[in-house]
Design a protein around this motif. Structure first.
Motif, short mmCIF file in Angstrom:
data_model
loop_
_atom_site.label_atom_id
_atom_site.label_comp_id
_atom_site.label_asym_id
_atom_site.label_seq_id
_atom_site.Cartn_x
_atom_site.Cartn_y
_atom_site.Cartn_z
N GLN A 98 30.37 43.32 27.28
CA GLN A 98 31.71 43.91 27.72
C GLN A 98 31.96 43.99 28.84
OE1 GLN A 98 29.14 47.16 27.15
NE2 GLN A 98 29.43 47.66 24.68
N GLY A 99 30.82 43.58 30.01
CA GLY A 99 31.35 43.17 31.14
C GLY A 99 32.77 42.63 30.86
N LEU A 100 32.34 41.01 31.00
CA LEU A 100 33.32 39.73 30.57
C LEU A 100 35.02 40.80 30.03
CD1 LEU A 100 31.53 36.69 29.69
CD2 LEU A 100 32.61 37.38 31.58
N ILE A 101 34.78 41.60 29.42
CA ILE A 101 35.98 42.44 28.29
C ILE A 101 36.98 42.92 29.47
CG2 ILE A 101 36.78 43.07 26.57
CD1 ILE A 101 34.52 41.85 24.72
N LEU A 102 35.92 43.21 30.07
CA LEU A 102 36.51 44.62 30.91
C LEU A 102 36.68 44.27 31.80
CD1 LEU A 102 33.47 47.22 31.41
CD2 LEU A 102 35.79 47.74 30.49
N ASN A 103 36.41 42.69 32.75
CA ASN A 103 37.20 42.29 33.75
C ASN A 103 38.21 41.60 33.03
OD1 ASN A 103 34.74 42.93 35.43
ND2 ASN A 103 34.32 40.80 34.91
N ALA A 104 38.48 40.82 32.05
CA ALA A 104 40.18 40.74 31.38
C ALA A 104 40.78 41.79 31.02
CB ALA A 104 39.49 39.73 29.99
N ASN A 105 40.48 43.28 31.08
CA ASN A 105 41.36 44.27 31.20
C ASN A 105 41.88 44.31 32.72
OD1 ASN A 105 40.91 43.98 27.62
ND2 ASN A 105 39.63 45.84 28.15
N LYS A 106 41.13 44.26 33.42
CA LYS A 106 41.45 44.48 34.60
C LYS A 106 42.08 43.44 35.23
CE LYS A 106 37.92 47.08 35.27
NZ LYS A 106 36.44 47.40 36.14
N SER A 107 42.35 42.08 34.52
CA SER A 107 43.82 41.07 35.40
C SER A 107 42.72 40.08 36.16
CB SER A 107 44.69 42.05 35.31
OG SER A 107 45.52 42.28 34.86
N LYS A 108 41.14 40.71 35.87
CA LYS A 108 40.23 39.53 36.90
C LYS A 108 40.51 38.06 36.27
CE LYS A 108 37.71 42.40 40.04
NZ LYS A 108 36.23 42.32 39.84
N ALA A 109 39.94 36.87 36.92
CA ALA A 109 40.00 35.83 36.06
C ALA A 109 38.49 35.90 35.69
CB ALA A 109 40.39 34.82 37.43
N VAL A 110 38.94 35.31 34.09
CA VAL A 110 37.69 34.69 33.90
C VAL A 110 37.24 33.45 34.52
CG1 VAL A 110 35.30 34.88 32.05
CG2 VAL A 110 37.40 36.58 32.52
N THR A 111 36.09 32.88 34.53
CA THR A 111 35.47 31.37 34.66
C THR A 111 34.21 30.79 34.11
OG1 THR A 111 34.45 32.01 36.99
CG2 THR A 111 37.19 31.32 36.81
N LEU A 112 34.11 29.79 34.17
CA LEU A 112 33.28 29.11 33.73
C LEU A 112 32.04 29.60 34.54
CD1 LEU A 112 33.95 25.76 32.30
CD2 LEU A 112 33.38 27.20 30.99
N ALA A 113 32.26 30.37 35.48
CA ALA A 113 31.19 30.84 36.48
C ALA A 113 30.59 32.14 36.12
CB ALA A 113 31.55 30.76 37.68
N SER A 114 31.52 32.68 35.29
CA SER A 114 31.06 33.99 34.70
C SER A 114 29.77 34.02 33.39
CB SER A 114 32.64 34.85 34.02
OG SER A 114 32.82 34.40 33.18
N VAL A 115 29.91 32.48 32.99
CA VAL A 115 28.98 32.70 32.24
C VAL A 115 27.88 32.09 32.01
CG1 VAL A 115 29.32 31.08 29.63
CG2 VAL A 115 31.61 31.81 30.27
N SER A 116 27.52 31.16 33.05
CA SER A 116 26.38 31.07 33.00
C SER A 116 26.23 30.29 34.02
CB SER A 116 25.67 29.92 32.17
OG SER A 116 25.89 29.13 32.14
#
Length: 194
Positions: free
Chosen positions: A75-93
């Motif tokens: 949910q945090g990653l989806i919210l971050n995506a909706n806020k236009s923050k960059a999602v990277t591999l670092a956010s996965v693990s």
């Protein structure tokens, strides 16, 4: 015919001993009943096993879906995506964070070498423009992968695509810089020999 007579005589002399080895009364009926019972339990047990397997698979899938739906990480990653923050591999693990750090550092080092060679005049304007077009294409592909990762943060296919992206970009930049370094070295050797 002599042999036939001998066999008949042998059977006739030992008829009482041979008849003693007959199975007890009802043997064939009991044997047939056991065979039928064994066949019946096989069908029931196979059917039961299939039903249990179906229940286990359904329970696993339902639990997995519930975990994905209620997981705070996704949910945090989806919210971050909706806020236009960059999602990277670092956010996965953390492991992917290390891998991403390695690739981005290596790519930036290669680009610094490219810029240094460009400043030395080793790269023509056409080559510079071609490299800038390639870098723009890499950036467009990276943005697509980031949006895919934001939508599916635990999807191994997206993670592998991100890793392949980094590998491809690094190998391309490294190959070009190495070739330019070779040309520079040959040019220097040629100038020294003159």
């Amino acid at each position: 015919m002599k042999e036939k007579d001998y066999i008949e005589e042998l059977i006739a002399n030992n008829l009482d001993a041979l008849n003693d080895n007959e199975p007890f009364e009802g043997h064939f009926e009991r044997f047939e009943a056991k065979l039928k019972a064994k066949n019946r339990t096989r069908k029931i047990s196979l059917n039961l096993v299939l039903k249990v397997a179906a229940v286990v698979v359904f329970a696993f899938l339902a639990t997995n879906q519930a975990f994905i739906y209620f997981s705070p990480d996704s949910q945090g990653l989806i919210l971050n995506a909706n806020k236009s923050k960059a999602v990277t591999l670092a956010s996965v693990s953390p492991e992917y964070q290390e891998v991403e750090f390695y690739y981005t550092t290596s790519i930036n080092t290669g680009l610094e070498q490219w810029n240094a060679l460009s400043a030395e005049g080793m790269i023509s304007e056409d080559e510079e423009a071609m490299m800038q077009d390639e870098l723009k294409e890499f950036e467009r592909l990276y943005k697509n992968l980031q949006s895919d990762l934001a939508a599916n943060p635990n999807d191994e296919r997206v993670i592998n695509a991100m890793l392949e992206f980094y590998q491809t970009k690094l190998s391309l930049i490294t190959m070009i810089v190495n070739k330019l370094e070779e040309v520079k070295q040959q040019k220097n050797n040629h100038n020294e020999s003159i």
